[in-house]
Design an enzyme around this catalytic site. Structure first.
Site, PDB file in Angstrom:
ATOM      1  N   GLU A 185       0.817  -1.216   0.000  1.00  0.00           N
ATOM      2  CA  GLU A 185       0.000   0.000   0.000  1.00  0.00           C
ATOM      3  C   GLU A 185       0.847   1.261   0.000  1.00  0.00           C
ATOM      4  OE1 GLU A 185      -2.728   0.546   3.315  1.00  0.00           O
ATOM      5  OE2 GLU A 185      -3.624   2.264   2.309  1.00  0.00           O
ATOM      6  N   ASP A 241      -0.727  -4.965   3.170  1.00  0.00           N
ATOM      7  CA  ASP A 241      -1.245  -3.749   3.807  1.00  0.00           C
ATOM      8  C   ASP A 241      -0.590  -3.703   5.188  1.00  0.00           C
ATOM      9  OD1 ASP A 241      -2.560  -1.649   4.911  1.00  0.00           O
ATOM     10  OD2 ASP A 241      -4.535  -2.212   4.127  1.00  0.00           O
ATOM     11  N   ILE A 294      -0.714  -1.596   7.690  1.00  0.00           N
ATOM     12  CA  ILE A 294      -1.712  -1.359   8.743  1.00  0.00           C
ATOM     13  C   ILE A 294      -3.058  -1.173   8.039  1.00  0.00           C
ATOM     14  CG2 ILE A 294      -2.503   0.110  10.638  1.00  0.00           C
ATOM     15  CD1 ILE A 294       0.355   0.817  11.280  1.00  0.00           C
ATOM     16  N   ASP A 295      -3.902  -2.169   8.144  1.00  0.00           N
ATOM     17  CA  ASP A 295      -5.248  -2.049   7.583  1.00  0.00           C
ATOM     18  C   ASP A 295      -6.142  -1.560   8.722  1.00  0.00           C
ATOM     19  OD1 ASP A 295      -7.231  -2.381   5.501  1.00  0.00           O
ATOM     20  OD2 ASP A 295      -8.033  -3.946   6.787  1.00  0.00           O
ATOM     21  N   THR A 336      -5.954   2.042   9.182  1.00  0.00           N
ATOM     22  CA  THR A 336      -5.044   3.119   9.613  1.00  0.00           C
ATOM     23  C   THR A 336      -5.781   4.184  10.428  1.00  0.00           C
ATOM     24  OG1 THR A 336      -3.548   2.763   7.764  1.00  0.00           O
ATOM     25  CG2 THR A 336      -3.461   4.933   8.778  1.00  0.00           C
ATOM     26  N   ASP A 374      -6.037  -4.624   0.668  1.00  0.00           N
ATOM     27  CA  ASP A 374      -7.019  -4.798   1.749  1.00  0.00           C
ATOM     28  C   ASP A 374      -7.593  -6.219   1.757  1.00  0.00           C
ATOM     29  OD1 ASP A 374      -7.021  -2.022   2.630  1.00  0.00           O
ATOM     30  OD2 ASP A 374      -8.154  -1.533   0.842  1.00  0.00           O
TER      31      ASP A 374
HETATM   32  C1  LIP Z   1      -9.041   0.771   4.987  1.00  0.00           C
HETATM   33  C2  LIP Z   1      -9.978  -0.367   4.673  1.00  0.00           C
HETATM   34  C3  LIP Z   1     -11.388  -0.043   5.085  1.00  0.00           C
HETATM   35  C4  LIP Z   1     -11.846   1.138   4.351  1.00  0.00           C
HETATM   36  C5  LIP Z   1     -10.914   2.279   4.629  1.00  0.00           C
HETATM   37  C6  LIP Z   1      -9.496   1.950   4.263  1.00  0.00           C
HETATM   38  P1  LIP Z   1      -6.379   1.198   5.146  1.00  0.00           P
HETATM   39  O1  LIP Z   1      -7.721   0.428   4.606  1.00  0.00           O
HETATM   40  O2  LIP Z   1      -9.621  -1.512   5.335  1.00  0.00           O
HETATM   41  O3  LIP Z   1     -12.247  -1.117   4.806  1.00  0.00           O
HETATM   42  O4  LIP Z   1     -13.156   1.451   4.677  1.00  0.00           O
HETATM   43  O5  LIP Z   1     -11.317   3.381   3.936  1.00  0.00           O
HETATM   44  O6  LIP Z   1      -9.351   1.754   2.880  1.00  0.00           O
HETATM   45  O7  LIP Z   1      -6.295   2.437   4.325  1.00  0.00           O
HETATM   46  O8  LIP Z   1      -6.578   1.507   6.575  1.00  0.00           O
HETATM   47  O9  LIP Z   1      -5.309   0.253   4.860  1.00  0.00           O
END
Ligand code: LIP
Length: 278
Positions: A71, A91, A93-94, A96, A220
């Protein structure tokens, strides 16, 4: 074709993910340096960057021929190229936004795809110590316990995960609100916890019955895709056709019937695909 031994890949990735988990755990309750990416609600911290660096440098030193889609590397301008070669999709940190707010619903997501198929997936919430794992054909697990989806078929009895996303595009936001309004009177409940990978993993545990989102990226879904599949779940495009990792739309459900019902009800939205050169 580069050498590929799934057990060795799993072993190396698991150690790196655990080490990365320590970084996230130590950082989540501290002050963060936050930068804005595509818009005011699309953020990155120094921890996202540090975790991605740790994972990519560790994996590439063990597997020098393998490719990467990360990412933060893509955000920093690297091309997002998805080929048949063994490709780690990361990813760091998913969730974030959750991490920024010290909300402990956040995870590290690492998937390995070969010949455009998922071979292994690791999703780790280091704050709550939840390690979701899957290797193709070997089942899905949470902290070593085998997972299986709820098997729910009826929308009226379903707990559905939906997300607001991190884009402020007007058409996208309208789609989100329309879908919430349509679904609310038809389901047991709606939840939005801010992490695509964890939403998918909770469908795999049976803790939720379905999840959909428009605007997610390959990083993601890449790891949790296999966790859901190996737990007996269904992953499709939001319109009900085959899931396309690069097409930025996901619908996963405990059963095909529930996926079909949802796909027919949802208002659709098509974001720009991943990997489109600017
Ligand atoms: C997040 C996703 C989440 C989405 C956020 C964002 P990140 O990923 O896991 O489902 O709603 O907008 O994309 O940016 O925290 O890796």
């Amino acid at each position: 074709m580069a050498e590929f031994d799934v057990q060795e890949c799993y072993k190396v990735a698991m150690e790196l993910v655990k080490t990365a988990g320590k970084l996230v755990r130590e950082a989540i309750n501290k002050k963060k340096n936050i930068e804005i990416k595509s818009c005011a609600i699309d953020l990155v911290t120094e921890s996202d960057k540090a975790v991605e660096k740790l994972l990519i440098s560790g994996l590439s030193s063990s597997f020098p021929d393998h490719k990467f889609i990360g990412e933060e590397s893509v955000s920093a301008g690297e091309k997002c190229v998805f080929t048949d070669a063994p490709t780690w999709i990361i990813d760091p940190i998913d969730g974030t936004m959750n991490f920024v707010h010290s909300f402990p619903h956040t995870c590290i997501s690492v998937g390995l795809w070969v010949n455009k198929d998922a071979e292994l997936g690791i999703v780790y919430n280091p704050v709550l110590e939840q390690m979701f794992t899957a290797i193709k054909g070997e089942g899905a697990f949470l902290n070593g316990e085998k997972l299986s989806v709820s098997g729910e078929t009826e929308l009226a009895k379903s707990l559905i995960f939906a997300e607001m996303g991190s884009s402020q595009d007007a058409e996208k936001m309208d789609t989100v609100i329309t879908n919430l309004t349509t679904l609310l009177p038809k389901v047991h409940g709606l939840r939005a916890m801010g992490s695509c990978a964890l939403n998918m993993c909770y469908v795999a545990t049976g803790g939720g019955d379905a999840y959909y989102e428009f605007g997610i990226h390959a990083w993601d879904t890449a790891a949790a895709y296999l966790v859901v599949k190996e737990a007996g779940g269904v992953i499709v495009d939001t319109e009900g056709g085959p899931f396309d990792l690069m097409n930025r739309r996901v619908l996963c459900a405990s059963t095909q019937q529930l996926a079909e019902t949802l796909s027919k009800i949802l208002k659709q939205y098509q974001p720009e695909r991943d990997g489109v050169s600017k």
